[in-house]
Design an enzyme around this catalytic site. Structure first.
Site, PDB file in Angstrom:
ATOM      1  N   ASP A   1      51.721  51.792  46.080  1.00 25.54           N
ATOM      2  CA  ASP A   1      51.409  51.068  47.312  1.00 25.54           C
ATOM      3  C   ASP A   1      52.348  51.508  48.431  1.00 25.54           C
ATOM      4  O   ASP A   1      52.808  50.696  49.230  1.00 25.54           O
ATOM      5  CB  ASP A   1      51.525  49.565  47.066  1.00 25.54           C
ATOM      6  CG  ASP A   1      50.903  48.734  48.196  1.00 25.54           C
ATOM      7  OD1 ASP A   1      50.057  49.275  48.913  1.00 25.54           O
ATOM      8  OD2 ASP A   1      51.281  47.557  48.350  1.00 25.54           O
TER       9      ASP A   1
ATOM     10  N   CYS B   1      28.546  36.400  39.367  1.00 23.78           N
ATOM     11  CA  CYS B   1      29.650  35.500  39.717  1.00 23.78           C
ATOM     12  C   CYS B   1      30.088  35.721  41.165  1.00 23.78           C
ATOM     13  O   CYS B   1      30.233  36.855  41.617  1.00 23.78           O
ATOM     14  CB  CYS B   1      30.829  35.737  38.776  1.00 23.78           C
ATOM     15  SG  CYS B   1      32.274  34.704  39.131  1.00 23.78           S
TER      16      CYS B   1
ATOM     17  N   CYS C   1      41.648  34.012  45.466  1.00 21.48           N
ATOM     18  CA  CYS C   1      40.513  34.726  44.873  1.00 21.48           C
ATOM     19  C   CYS C   1      40.803  35.109  43.426  1.00 21.48           C
ATOM     20  O   CYS C   1      39.877  35.230  42.609  1.00 21.48           O
ATOM     21  CB  CYS C   1      40.155  35.958  45.702  1.00 21.48           C
ATOM     22  SG  CYS C   1      41.439  37.228  45.809  1.00 21.48           S
TER      23      CYS C   1
ATOM     24  N   CYS D   1      39.090  33.626  39.567  1.00 20.83           N
ATOM     25  CA  CYS D   1      38.345  34.631  38.794  1.00 20.83           C
ATOM     26  C   CYS D   1      38.394  34.337  37.293  1.00 20.83           C
ATOM     27  O   CYS D   1      39.478  34.253  36.707  1.00 20.83           O
ATOM     28  CB  CYS D   1      38.929  36.010  39.061  1.00 20.83           C
ATOM     29  SG  CYS D   1      38.140  37.328  38.095  1.00 20.83           S
TER      30      CYS D   1
END
Length: 365
Positions: free
Chosen positions: A148, A205, A258, A262
């Site tokens: 990253d 989903c 989020c 899940c």
């Protein structure tokens, strides 16, 4: 990089690399090729839509992100690695515990990944050790390590190398590990056989889309970063859109909503490393306590942490918004409101225009 000579047995080599990687705390290793041309149209559409917000470096690098051999000349393959980051003592029902934090408006919520040591440093240092093992096995070879930290299409490389599939929230998802892991890459000048990708298991989903407080997941597999709480509290260096402030709730650094929604994250793995253990004061602390940190205390408490990169000013900005949301959530006459308002009044004349603006907004809640 210059090309590495000689032929190697890719399968046997990868088995060795996976063994070395596990010893270093990585949970999985794969290999991707360098032809990412099929990802280029989507990348350019995302940039053209302005979904990258103020992350100008993304537009500046453009298609270099999708062309590993242009980013690092000589690259023939990319070794991808996955490192789990749930703290070692995370409870079995960690996702439910994290969702419960959001129902305590006076508590400041920091994203799980940021409660320990800066992952950039941990992953990169261990990838360097992994490439040292590879060099000892192969001899000198060209390489470059990323975590990253450069214009790299991490999720695309992870998906192509079988680390998982791109979830509807745009993060990498694995049937064995959910999404609570970091990704890292070693660009190498060695031609290796790619590992096969996995298939998408999101099905119908929409839990992640439904859970996003700001509607940042504008469509399956499409994220408008400008609305994402992680972007707003970390990457955004200016004012937070007033229309979005109420949706931030008590998030003060990043957001896991989020991910905690899940279903696949019931398989999220705990880290084997103490680096990601929760630092004192970064989980369960009150907004009032966090808002009281002086700049010196902020720097001391966040030394070696990813949080330090936003600086004390943005830290106060984020917490001011959360304090305003806490005031809005508590009924008039509730004794818990007084300490919140007192904390805000103490920063009302802060030298920073940015802090003062968000404090003023919060006091009006």
């Amino acid at each position: 990089m210059t090309g590495h000579g000689g032929r190697i047995d890719s399968q046997a080599f990868l088995a060795s690399v996976r063994d070395w990687a596990r010893e270093l705390g990585f949970s999985h290793v794969g290999v991707a090729d360098v032809d990412l041309s099929s990802a280029e149209p989507g990348l350019m559409q995302w940039l053209a839509a302005g979904f990258h917000g103020r992350m100008n470096y993304m537009a500046a690098h453009g298609l270099r992100r999708a062309r590993p051999a242009k980013l690092v000349p000589g690259t023939l393959s990319v070794i991808t690695a996955r490192m789990d980051y749930l703290p070692r003592d995370a409870p079995d029902d960690w996702a439910a515990a994290e969702r419960a934090r959001l129902l305590r408006p006076e508590e400041g919520v920091i994203s799980v990944y940021a409660r320990g040591r800066d992952y950039h440093k941990v992953v990169r240092a261990r990838l360097q050790k992994l490439q040292d093992r590879i060099a000892a096995h192969l001899g000198a070879f060209g390489h470059r390590v990323f975590s990253d930290s450069a214009p790299v299409l991490e999720v695309e490389l992870a998906t192509r190398s079988g680390q998982g599939w791109r979830g509807k929230h745009t993060l990498t998802l694995s049937r064995e590990a959910g999404s609570m892991f970091f990704l890292g890459e070693i660009y190498v000048d060695v031609a290796l056989a790619p590992t096969p990708p996995t298939t998408d298991h999101c099905g119908s989903c929409t839990a992640c889309i439904d859970a996003c407080p700001t509607g940042a997941i504008v469509a399956p597999y499409r994220l408008d970063a400008r609305r994402c709480i992680s972007y707003l509290t970390i990457e955004n260096d200016g004012r937070i859109d007033e229309a979005l402030r109420p949706q931030l709730g008590n998030h003060v650094y990043g957001c896991d909503d989020c991910q905690t929604a899940c279903p696949w994250n019931k398989y999220a793995g705990r880290s084997e490393l103490p680096d990601f253990d929760v630092r004192a004061g970064l989980a369960g602390a009150s907004l009032v306590e966090l808002f009281a940190w002086s700049e010196a205390e902020f720097l001391q408490r966040t030394e070696g942490s990813p949080i330090r990169r936003i600086g004390h000013e943005r830290w106060l900005r984020n917490i001011a918004v959360a304090l305003g949301n806490a005031l809005a959530a508590l009924p008039e006459g509730d004794a818990r409101r007084q300490p919140l308002r007192a904390a805000l009044h103490a920063r009302a004349e802060h030298p920073s225009v940015l802090v003062r603006e968000h404090v003023k907004w919060a006091l009006a809640c």
